[in-house]
Design a protein around this motif. Structure first.
Motif, PDB file in Angstrom:
ATOM      1  N   GLN A  52      69.951 -44.806  -5.946  1.00 17.06           N
ATOM      2  CA  GLN A  52      69.881 -44.512  -7.313  1.00 17.06           C
ATOM      3  C   GLN A  52      68.575 -45.337  -8.205  1.00 17.06           C
ATOM      4  N   ILE A  53      68.576 -46.502  -7.836  1.00 20.15           N
ATOM      5  CA  ILE A  53      67.816 -47.462  -8.543  1.00 20.15           C
ATOM      6  C   ILE A  53      66.268 -46.885  -7.942  1.00 20.15           C
ATOM      7  N   ARG A  54      66.056 -46.743  -6.433  1.00 21.81           N
ATOM      8  CA  ARG A  54      64.877 -46.517  -5.892  1.00 21.81           C
ATOM      9  C   ARG A  54      64.403 -45.008  -6.417  1.00 21.81           C
ATOM     10  N   SER A  55      65.398 -44.211  -6.354  1.00 24.66           N
ATOM     11  CA  SER A  55      64.971 -43.175  -7.072  1.00 24.66           C
ATOM     12  C   SER A  55      64.358 -42.931  -8.179  1.00 24.66           C
ATOM     13  N   PHE A  56      64.961 -43.562  -9.312  1.00 24.72           N
ATOM     14  CA  PHE A  56      64.211 -43.646 -10.327  1.00 24.72           C
ATOM     15  C   PHE A  56      63.063 -44.393 -10.671  1.00 24.72           C
ATOM     16  N   GLU A  57      62.927 -45.402  -9.726  1.00 24.04           N
ATOM     17  CA  GLU A  57      61.724 -46.021  -9.643  1.00 24.04           C
ATOM     18  C   GLU A  57      60.448 -45.048  -9.044  1.00 24.04           C
ATOM     19  N   THR A  58      60.862 -44.336  -8.462  1.00 27.96           N
ATOM     20  CA  THR A  58      59.890 -43.220  -7.754  1.00 27.96           C
ATOM     21  C   THR A  58      59.425 -42.206  -8.999  1.00 27.96           C
ATOM     22  N   ARG A  59      60.509 -41.875  -9.729  1.00 26.04           N
ATOM     23  CA  ARG A  59      60.462 -40.907 -10.750  1.00 26.04           C
ATOM     24  C   ARG A  59      59.657 -41.274 -11.882  1.00 26.04           C
ATOM     25  N   ARG A  60      59.389 -42.649 -11.984  1.00 22.89           N
ATOM     26  CA  ARG A  60      58.506 -43.228 -12.995  1.00 22.89           C
ATOM     27  C   ARG A  60      57.218 -42.631 -13.129  1.00 22.89           C
ATOM     28  N   GLU A  61      56.667 -41.865 -11.952  1.00 22.95           N
ATOM     29  CA  GLU A  61      55.357 -41.508 -11.866  1.00 22.95           C
ATOM     30  C   GLU A  61      55.340 -40.166 -12.748  1.00 22.95           C
ATOM     31  N   ASP A  62      56.523 -39.637 -13.170  1.00 26.47           N
ATOM     32  CA  ASP A  62      56.544 -38.507 -14.041  1.00 26.47           C
ATOM     33  C   ASP A  62      56.340 -39.004 -15.632  1.00 26.47           C
ATOM     34  N   PRO A  63      55.053 -38.920 -16.200  1.00 25.49           N
ATOM     35  CA  PRO A  63      54.989 -39.210 -17.608  1.00 25.49           C
ATOM     36  C   PRO A  63      56.320 -39.197 -18.638  1.00 25.49           C
ATOM     37  N   LEU A  64      56.866 -38.083 -18.667  1.00 27.54           N
ATOM     38  CA  LEU A  64      58.063 -38.076 -19.448  1.00 27.54           C
ATOM     39  C   LEU A  64      59.309 -38.974 -18.968  1.00 27.54           C
ATOM     40  N   VAL A  65      59.600 -39.152 -17.814  1.00 24.12           N
ATOM     41  CA  VAL A  65      60.626 -39.727 -17.266  1.00 24.12           C
ATOM     42  C   VAL A  65      60.472 -41.202 -17.521  1.00 24.12           C
ATOM     43  N   ASP A  66      58.950 -41.655 -17.366  1.00 25.98           N
ATOM     44  CA  ASP A  66      58.539 -43.081 -17.479  1.00 25.98           C
ATOM     45  C   ASP A  66      58.837 -43.507 -19.005  1.00 25.98           C
ATOM     46  N   ALA A  67      58.240 -42.618 -19.880  1.00 27.31           N
ATOM     47  CA  ALA A  67      58.458 -42.765 -21.356  1.00 27.31           C
ATOM     48  C   ALA A  67      60.043 -42.702 -21.830  1.00 27.31           C
ATOM     49  N   ALA A  68      60.750 -41.961 -21.060  1.00 25.76           N
ATOM     50  CA  ALA A  68      62.329 -41.924 -21.401  1.00 25.76           C
ATOM     51  C   ALA A  68      62.932 -43.152 -21.102  1.00 25.76           C
ATOM     52  N   LEU A  69      62.432 -43.814 -20.157  1.00 31.75           N
ATOM     53  CA  LEU A  69      63.152 -45.172 -19.742  1.00 31.75           C
ATOM     54  C   LEU A  69      62.557 -46.230 -20.192  1.00 31.75           C
ATOM     55  N   HIS A  70      61.242 -45.980 -20.810  1.00 32.24           N
ATOM     56  CA  HIS A  70      60.730 -47.238 -21.571  1.00 32.24           C
ATOM     57  C   HIS A  70      61.417 -47.141 -22.733  1.00 32.24           C
ATOM     58  N   ARG A  71      61.650 -46.043 -23.373  1.00 32.62           N
ATOM     59  CA  ARG A  71      62.296 -45.706 -24.921  1.00 32.62           C
ATOM     60  C   ARG A  71      63.721 -46.427 -24.619  1.00 32.62           C
ATOM     61  N   LEU A  72      64.505 -46.050 -23.628  1.00 35.23           N
ATOM     62  CA  LEU A  72      65.754 -46.443 -23.536  1.00 35.23           C
ATOM     63  C   LEU A  72      65.820 -48.080 -23.360  1.00 35.23           C
ATOM     64  N   GLY A  73      64.963 -48.519 -22.661  1.00 38.11           N
ATOM     65  CA  GLY A  73      64.947 -49.987 -22.420  1.00 38.11           C
ATOM     66  C   GLY A  73      64.520 -50.860 -23.620  1.00 38.11           C
ATOM     67  N   ARG A  74      63.724 -50.228 -24.364  1.00 35.90           N
ATOM     68  CA  ARG A  74      63.110 -50.872 -25.616  1.00 35.90           C
ATOM     69  C   ARG A  74      64.343 -51.175 -26.762  1.00 35.90           C
ATOM     70  N   ARG A  75      65.341 -50.212 -26.534  1.00 37.45           N
ATOM     71  CA  ARG A  75      66.444 -50.152 -27.506  1.00 37.45           C
ATOM     72  C   ARG A  75      67.443 -51.499 -27.556  1.00 37.45           C
ATOM     73  N   VAL A  76      67.291 -52.210 -26.748  1.00 35.23           N
ATOM     74  CA  VAL A  76      68.042 -53.382 -26.346  1.00 35.23           C
ATOM     75  C   VAL A  76      67.279 -54.716 -25.802  1.00 35.23           C
ATOM     76  N   PHE A  77      67.562 -55.728 -26.020  1.00 31.67           N
ATOM     77  CA  PHE A  77      67.129 -57.115 -25.567  1.00 31.67           C
ATOM     78  C   PHE A  77      68.321 -58.001 -25.153  1.00 31.67           C
ATOM     79  N   LEU A  78      68.048 -58.586 -24.177  1.00 33.94           N
ATOM     80  CA  LEU A  78      69.039 -59.538 -23.777  1.00 33.94           C
ATOM     81  C   LEU A  78      68.681 -61.019 -24.139  1.00 33.94           C
ATOM     82  N   ARG A  79      69.881 -62.010 -24.639  1.00 33.17           N
ATOM     83  CA  ARG A  79      69.709 -62.938 -25.024  1.00 33.17           C
ATOM     84  C   ARG A  79      70.838 -63.852 -24.141  1.00 33.17           C
TER      85      ARG A  79
END
Length: 370
Positions: A52-79
């Protein structure tokens, strides 16, 4: 025992509509959670999570998928709290949530029904440009000229791509997307759920799409009911079908400007979500009470629809409402209105001519949203 809370906490951070493989990808890449820990939390083998992780890493070539993952990842930070073995706390960005509220499952369900239905029309594409804050849906007209038929928020387009409902074409400064086979399946489920809800089966609806939450089987149609609502049946609007028809001289029955006027009414109707209010005729819309005091995009769109229907009046307003907004075929409209056969298209053309004049008088206010 400490691994479970970390995985569960990360799942609570992302919206419910995010596919589980995408959650695993984000948890691994953004939070640094080990693959084995994610597999234990999901009750599957580690190799499954790895794929699953490898599949989504490949799908990041899609601009919308990459932006979606960036948007979701930006919503949280780890401490971190010190040692790597100690539990990591995840804290949501309060400023990020205020500036960019997360798309809820209910909002995505509504938007997906609208957007996917548009993309099922012949020649329809979703177009995304680097310098545009929204995506647009375009469709080739009878003269091979692109006609804009809808506006889509970027985060909605990103969510549809993340779920695999859009198929990316050639990428670049302008990227075009078509509806995928998975998107067509999702549209069928959403339309069936909307029909079931209209028939009184709302309590039977489950969370749409996603692992462990299969779509419920369609309920048996109990037969004709008084007040039964019409559903959007076809993949093309009657306007598109009529625009392809030509007379003996080769002229289109409906010109592009008339089709655009009908599409403008349909866009406002969908933004207002009027199909959820139960009214189905011209007079019922004019009598509908206002919703709230603070104007919203939906309430202002609803006001524009009511203004257009008032200008058209009974008869013309009815045929425009049924054909442009409810996408009902002209034969059924003729029967309901007790008109003679093949007269509906003439009345529709007159209604669209009046509607075009209505929007011309509005000027800049008649432009499609976005």
């Amino acid at each position: 025992m400490g691994n479970g809370p970390r995985v569960a906490a990360w799942k609570d951070v992302v919206p419910d509509w995010v596919p589980r493989p995408a959650v695993h990808y984000l948890a691994h890449t953004e939070a640094g959670l080990p693959i084995r820990e994610l597999a234990r939390g999901a009750g599957c083998h580690a190799s499954t999570v790895l794929r699953q992780i490898r599949s989504f890493e490949t799908r990041r070539e899609d601009p919308l998928v990459d932006a979606a993952l960036h948007r979701l990842g930006r919503r949280v930070f780890l401490r971190g709290t010190g040692s790597s073995r100690e539990e990591t706390r995840m804290i949501a960005h309060s400023a990020e949530h205020e500036a960019d509220p997360a798309l809820t499952e209910g909002e995505l369900r509504q938007q997906a029904l609208r957007v996917l239905r548009r993309l099922c029309e012949s020649g329809a594409l979703l177009v995304v440009a680097d310098n545009m804050d929204k995506a647009v849906i375009v469709r080739e007209s009878a003269d091979n000229e692109p006609t804009r038929t809808g506006i889509v928020e970027k985060k909605v387009a990103e969510a549809l791509a993340l779920k695999g409902w859009l198929q990316c074409g050639k990428t670049g400064r302008i990227t075009r997307y078509a509806i995928s086979s998975a998107g067509r399946d999702a549209l069928s489920r959403l339309m069936a759920e909307a029909e079931n809800k209209a028939l009184g089966f709302a309590d039977a609806q489950a969370r749409f799409d996603g692992p462990g939450h299969e779509a419920p089987p369609a309920q048996a149609d109990p037969g004709p009911r008084r007040g039964r609502r019409r559903r959007y049946g076809g993949t093309e609007s009657p306007l598109v079908v009529l625009a392809r028809r030509r007379d003996k001289s080769g002229q289109s029955f409906l010109t592009d400007d008339l089709v655009r006027a009908g599409e403008r009414l349909r866009e406002d109707f969908e933004l207002a979500q009027m199909e959820s209010r139960g009214a189905q005729d011209w007079e019922s819309y004019l009598d509908m009470p206002a919703v709230g005091d603070a104007p919203t995009e939906g309430s202002t769109a609803r006001a524009r629809v009511i203004g257009a229907l008032r200008d058209l009046g009974p008869g013309l307003g009815d045929v425009a409402l049924q054909c442009c907004c409810y996408l009902e075929g002209l034969e059924r409209i003729e029967k309901r209105m007790n008109w003679s056969a093949r007269s509906g298209k003439i009345v529709l053309r007159i209604a669209l001519q009046r509607l075009r004049r209505h929007y011309e008088q509005l000027g800049e206010a008649a432009r499609m949203i976005g």
